[in-house]
Design an enzyme around this catalytic site. Structure first.
Site, PDB file in Angstrom:
ATOM      1  N   TYR A  41       0.836  -1.201   0.000  1.00  0.00           N
ATOM      2  CA  TYR A  41       0.000   0.000   0.000  1.00  0.00           C
ATOM      3  C   TYR A  41       0.868   1.247   0.000  1.00  0.00           C
ATOM      4  CZ  TYR A  41      -3.381   3.386   1.993  1.00  0.00           C
ATOM      5  OH  TYR A  41      -4.189   4.469   2.244  1.00  0.00           O
ATOM      6  N   ASP A  56      -0.913  15.589   6.227  1.00  0.00           N
ATOM      7  CA  ASP A  56      -1.904  14.938   5.369  1.00  0.00           C
ATOM      8  C   ASP A  56      -3.140  15.833   5.236  1.00  0.00           C
ATOM      9  OD1 ASP A  56      -3.345  13.076   3.900  1.00  0.00           O
ATOM     10  OD2 ASP A  56      -3.994  11.956   5.666  1.00  0.00           O
ATOM     11  N   ASP A  83      -3.639   5.225  -2.226  1.00  0.00           N
ATOM     12  CA  ASP A  83      -4.527   6.244  -1.655  1.00  0.00           C
ATOM     13  C   ASP A  83      -4.533   7.459  -2.582  1.00  0.00           C
ATOM     14  OD1 ASP A  83      -5.793   8.183  -0.123  1.00  0.00           O
ATOM     15  OD2 ASP A  83      -4.385   8.088   1.550  1.00  0.00           O
ATOM     16  N   ASP A  85      -6.778  10.048  -2.114  1.00  0.00           N
ATOM     17  CA  ASP A  85      -7.545  11.101  -1.425  1.00  0.00           C
ATOM     18  C   ASP A  85      -8.901  11.289  -2.106  1.00  0.00           C
ATOM     19  OD1 ASP A  85      -5.516  11.426   0.423  1.00  0.00           O
ATOM     20  OD2 ASP A  85      -4.587  13.090  -0.635  1.00  0.00           O
ATOM     21  N   HIS A 110      -8.073   3.701  -3.549  1.00  0.00           N
ATOM     22  CA  HIS A 110      -9.293   4.079  -2.827  1.00  0.00           C
ATOM     23  C   HIS A 110      -9.471   5.585  -2.920  1.00  0.00           C
ATOM     24  CE1 HIS A 110      -7.330   5.594   0.891  1.00  0.00           C
ATOM     25  NE2 HIS A 110      -6.558   4.525   0.865  1.00  0.00           N
ATOM     26  N   GLU A 112     -12.113   8.781  -1.559  1.00  0.00           N
ATOM     27  CA  GLU A 112     -12.940   9.020  -0.379  1.00  0.00           C
ATOM     28  C   GLU A 112     -14.012  10.082  -0.604  1.00  0.00           C
ATOM     29  OE1 GLU A 112     -10.070  11.958   2.187  1.00  0.00           O
ATOM     30  OE2 GLU A 112      -9.285  10.007   1.576  1.00  0.00           O
ATOM     31  N   CYS A 120      -6.772  14.187   7.670  1.00  0.00           N
ATOM     32  CA  CYS A 120      -6.491  12.802   8.022  1.00  0.00           C
ATOM     33  C   CYS A 120      -7.774  12.153   8.526  1.00  0.00           C
ATOM     34  CB  CYS A 120      -5.407  12.750   9.103  1.00  0.00           C
ATOM     35  SG  CYS A 120      -5.194  11.123   9.853  1.00  0.00           S
ATOM     36  N   ARG A 155     -13.948   4.741  -0.136  1.00  0.00           N
ATOM     37  CA  ARG A 155     -13.739   5.010   1.287  1.00  0.00           C
ATOM     38  C   ARG A 155     -14.756   6.033   1.767  1.00  0.00           C
ATOM     39  NH1 ARG A 155      -8.387   7.810   4.147  1.00  0.00           N
ATOM     40  NH2 ARG A 155      -9.598   9.357   5.288  1.00  0.00           N
ATOM     41  N   GLU A 185     -13.838   4.044   7.119  1.00  0.00           N
ATOM     42  CA  GLU A 185     -12.749   4.654   7.873  1.00  0.00           C
ATOM     43  C   GLU A 185     -13.118   4.945   9.322  1.00  0.00           C
ATOM     44  OE1 GLU A 185      -9.827   4.900   8.414  1.00  0.00           O
ATOM     45  OE2 GLU A 185      -8.876   6.707   7.620  1.00  0.00           O
ATOM     46  N   ASN A 207      -9.027  -0.406   8.289  1.00  0.00           N
ATOM     47  CA  ASN A 207      -7.778   0.339   8.434  1.00  0.00           C
ATOM     48  C   ASN A 207      -7.294   0.234   9.869  1.00  0.00           C
ATOM     49  OD1 ASN A 207      -5.637   2.093   8.173  1.00  0.00           O
ATOM     50  ND2 ASN A 207      -6.884   3.946   8.113  1.00  0.00           N
TER      51      ASN A 207
END
Length: 296
Positions: A41, A56, A83, A85, A110, A112, A120, A155, A185, A207
């Protein structure tokens, strides 16, 4: 050779829950593969923190992430989940994200439902987009696939913002929109994962990040509620950071690293992971051939 997306599907079929471990760079990917992991990942937070020294907060770009993706996929055959975002824009931007990730060798991503100015996932005061906008993000992602086996994972950060019922509703909506998997999440209880896995017919990821909202459940506990993937996004990175800080402090204070050597990976081990000696042998062969030609 099977596509990266297909290799991720096979890993999911052969290991449950599939442990997906964070690899912050190419070398950590090599080490992860050597000890038997089936999938790796790349964290958005990891790219921001390690490659740019940033928090982040959505400040890195698609190209920033792609650079790390290319380095990792060039060094390891393991399927890489990435990731992205919020996808870096609207439908066309998201579509480009999918295509470029596939070209760079990623197995899946993923995306989101936070707003573009994201936080974050384990920080307070998150904001999420509407259900319709999240569904559109998934539709744009799925429509852009140039590898049908590339995994589009949805996500949702809705738990901290609205509650578990909204997580369930969004998971179902994303499944209907074509998502291949769900990432719920910052769950705070094992029973929440069970609600999610019972609500959808696609794989669900947990996660298991340190110092966050989610307890550090074992793979056995996660399996008991139907979780298909267990993610450890920055575990090695956090350990590396503390180790490096201790070395910097110890060297500064003592004026020598002699008391710290037992905390370091040896040169021999580094060379073993990198296949260094095979490169040297190739050089020796080439030089020997050249020397023979020169003497003729």
């Amino acid at each position: 050779m099977k596509s990266a997306g297909k290799r991720l599907q096979l890993a999911l079929e052969e290991e449950s829950p599939l442990q997906v471990v964070g690899t912050i760079n190419a070398y950590t990917a090599i080490m992860a593969e050597s000890v038997g992991y089936r999938a790796i990942y790349l964290s958005g937070a990891g790219v921001a923190n390690a490659s740019f020294g940033l928090p982040d907060l959505g400040m890195t770009s698609l190209n920033d992430v792609l650079e790390d993706v290319r380095r990792i996929t060039a060094a390891s055959t393991l399927p890489l989940l990435v990731d992205v975002d919020t996808g870096w824009g609207g439908a066309f931007n998201i579509g480009r994200t999918v295509k470029e990730l596939i070209k760079a060798g990623a197995a899946g991503m993923h995306i989101e439902d936070q707003v573009s100015q994201k936080r974050c996932g384990h920080r307070p005061n998150k904001e999420i987009v509407s259900r319709d906008e999240m569904a559109d993000r998934i539709k744009a992602s799925v429509d852009a696939k140039i590898d049908p086996d590339f995994m589009v994972m949805a996500r949702t950060d809705a738990l901290a913002v609205v509650g578990l019922d909204e997580v369930i509703a969004r998971a179902k909506l994303c499944e209907a929109a074509g998502a291949d998997a769900i990432f719920a999440e910052a769950m705070t209880d094992l029973s929440m994962y069970e609600r999610v896995t019972q609500a959808v017919d696609i794989p669900v990821l947990a996660n298991i990040t340190e110092f966050g909202s989610t307890p550090l459940y074992t793979t056995e506990e996660l399996a008991s509620v139907g979780i298909d993937m267990a993610l450890y996004p920055l575990s090695a990175f956090r350990a590396m950071n503390l180790a490096a800080l201790n070395v910097y402090r110890g060297l500064r204070e003592a004026g020598t690293q002699s008391h710290l050597v037992d905390q370091m990976q040896t040169r021999a081990d580094l060379y073993e992971f990198l296949g260094y000696h095979e490169y040297e042998q190739k050089l020796d062969t080439l030089f020997a051939e050249q020397s023979g030609k020169n003497s003729e």
